[in-house]
Scaffold this motif. Sequence first.
Motif, PDB file in Angstrom:
ATOM      1  N   PRO A   1      -2.655 132.233  47.405  1.00  0.00           N
ATOM      2  CA  PRO A   1      -1.844 132.280  48.625  1.00  0.00           C
ATOM      3  C   PRO A   1      -1.425 130.917  49.129  1.00  0.00           C
ATOM      4  O   PRO A   1      -0.337 130.757  49.657  1.00  0.00           O
ATOM      5  N   ALA A   2      -2.298 129.883  48.977  1.00  0.00           N
ATOM      6  CA  ALA A   2      -1.932 128.559  49.465  1.00  0.00           C
ATOM      7  C   ALA A   2      -0.710 128.025  48.749  1.00  0.00           C
ATOM      8  O   ALA A   2       0.170 127.410  49.339  1.00  0.00           O
ATOM      9  N   SER A   3      -0.634 128.281  47.410  1.00  0.00           N
ATOM     10  CA  SER A   3       0.535 127.840  46.652  1.00  0.00           C
ATOM     11  C   SER A   3       1.785 128.541  47.145  1.00  0.00           C
ATOM     12  O   SER A   3       2.855 127.938  47.267  1.00  0.00           O
ATOM     13  N   GLU A   4       1.665 129.843  47.454  1.00  0.00           N
ATOM     14  CA  GLU A   4       2.806 130.598  47.970  1.00  0.00           C
ATOM     15  C   GLU A   4       3.264 130.037  49.302  1.00  0.00           C
ATOM     16  O   GLU A   4       4.462 129.945  49.578  1.00  0.00           O
ATOM     17  N   THR A   5       2.310 129.629  50.152  1.00  0.00           N
ATOM     18  CA  THR A   5       2.667 129.055  51.448  1.00  0.00           C
ATOM     19  C   THR A   5       3.456 127.770  51.260  1.00  0.00           C
ATOM     20  O   THR A   5       4.462 127.537  51.922  1.00  0.00           O
ATOM     21  N   ARG A   6       2.997 126.906  50.309  1.00  0.00           N
ATOM     22  CA  ARG A   6       3.722 125.663  50.067  1.00  0.00           C
ATOM     23  C   ARG A   6       5.124 125.940  49.543  1.00  0.00           C
ATOM     24  O   ARG A   6       6.082 125.273  49.899  1.00  0.00           O
ATOM     25  N   ARG A   7       5.239 126.936  48.664  1.00  0.00           N
ATOM     26  CA  ARG A   7       6.536 127.225  48.071  1.00  0.00           C
ATOM     27  C   ARG A   7       7.544 127.661  49.127  1.00  0.00           C
ATOM     28  O   ARG A   7       8.727 127.345  49.033  1.00  0.00           O
ATOM     29  N   ARG A   8       7.083 128.372  50.152  1.00  0.00           N
ATOM     30  CA  ARG A   8       7.996 128.928  51.134  1.00  0.00           C
ATOM     31  C   ARG A   8       8.189 128.023  52.346  1.00  0.00           C
ATOM     32  O   ARG A   8       8.941 128.355  53.229  1.00  0.00           O
ATOM     33  N   HIS A   9       7.472 126.882  52.393  1.00  0.00           N
ATOM     34  CA  HIS A   9       7.618 125.998  53.542  1.00  0.00           C
ATOM     35  C   HIS A   9       9.032 125.424  53.582  1.00  0.00           C
ATOM     36  O   HIS A   9       9.550 124.944  52.576  1.00  0.00           O
ATOM     37  N   LEU A  10       9.662 125.477  54.746  1.00  0.00           N
ATOM     38  CA  LEU A  10      11.044 125.041  54.889  1.00  0.00           C
ATOM     39  C   LEU A  10      11.113 123.630  55.446  1.00  0.00           C
ATOM     40  O   LEU A  10      10.392 123.287  56.386  1.00  0.00           O
ATOM     41  N   THR A  11      11.979 122.828  54.877  1.00  0.00           N
ATOM     42  CA  THR A  11      12.191 121.464  55.346  1.00  0.00           C
ATOM     43  C   THR A  11      13.683 121.177  55.365  1.00  0.00           C
ATOM     44  O   THR A  11      14.395 121.525  54.423  1.00  0.00           O
ATOM     45  N   ILE A  12      14.147 120.554  56.442  1.00  0.00           N
ATOM     46  CA  ILE A  12      15.550 120.132  56.506  1.00  0.00           C
ATOM     47  C   ILE A  12      15.674 118.788  55.791  1.00  0.00           C
ATOM     48  O   ILE A  12      15.139 117.779  56.235  1.00  0.00           O
ATOM     49  N   LYS A  13      16.373 118.789  54.679  1.00  0.00           N
ATOM     50  CA  LYS A  13      16.510 117.580  53.872  1.00  0.00           C
ATOM     51  C   LYS A  13      17.602 116.660  54.401  1.00  0.00           C
ATOM     52  O   LYS A  13      17.518 115.443  54.287  1.00  0.00           O
TER      53      LYS A  13
END
Length: 342
Positions: free
Chosen positions: A52-64
């Motif tokens: 689940p932690a990997s999934e959380t990182r994958r879905r984290h949104l960042t404005i580039k």
Amino acid sequence: MYSLDVQGLVEARPIQGLVEGSPSEARRRSASEARRRRKGPASEARRRRKGPASETRRRHLTIKEVKKDHWMVSAGGGRPHKAYKMDKDIHGIALIISNTEFEEETRLNDRDGGDKDEQALQELFEMLHYKAVHLKNLKAAQIERALKIVTGDLSFAGLTNHADIKKLENLKANDCLVSPENDSFVLCVMSHGQEGEVVLGTDGEKFQLHKIYQIVGDCKMLSNKPKMVFIQACRGGGVPQADGDRVEKPADFFTSFPTFTGHAAFRDGDSSGSWYAKDLCSVLKESYITTDLESMVKEVHNKLRDRWSTEGDGKKVCQVPEKRDTLRFNVYFQLKESQSIS
């Protein structure tokens, strides 16, 4: 608080594969355990990190990157994509029009459970940082006037009807009108409907859906901003066919229908609300922080396809929803410019 637990008929599907406790299952587990021991602790640690932690990182949104009229957004370091700028504390107005009681001469049934949909949608869009404005039991002409009032197309100078003047005064007093500070707009219309892009007022008269795109699309305060329309109404299924016009949609619109044209939309028999409104609220509440609107609505469609109703002849039927959009960018409800990185 209204419960959003999914109700209704669901297709039963047999589970394929190995039976728990069978010899073949025991052999499979033994072989899997042996492979895990051979790979050692390091491999096991890597396996746990992919959870689940990997999934959380994958879905984290960042404005580039911040552009003039949009953001470049990355999900978990992936390839950036375009998104509308929607970072106001209050995004704007969510206008919810709900017809549940109809005049006797129309011979239209009251929409049992409609009040549950109203409450659920109001809770949803307030959670998504909109000011929910709820208007109930409107005639067809009143639907059009309400849209014009909220979007600023009607002013006091152009009004002669006392009821319209009072309604405008009340909406202004409660800060329930579209303003230039808004970054988006939501409209929900729930009523009976007919084939041909039509919903019905409480008087049984037709409100053509193309008027939504004309009125809201002409609102300069919403220019280049996403305008989301959710319709909960039948689009056929035994009612007379309406001679609807071809719908011309201006840019930046997203429209979601509970069913495909020519078909009915279902509600649960216990008056707990419509399938569409339940699944829409359930999915958006669960996923809005990290998921864009189109992806969430696709998940709503999947949930609706897993629901079944039984007709009088015993035949099972499902509800097939439809969406249309002229959006130029993705829509995220929970994205702030403070999430940008240099």
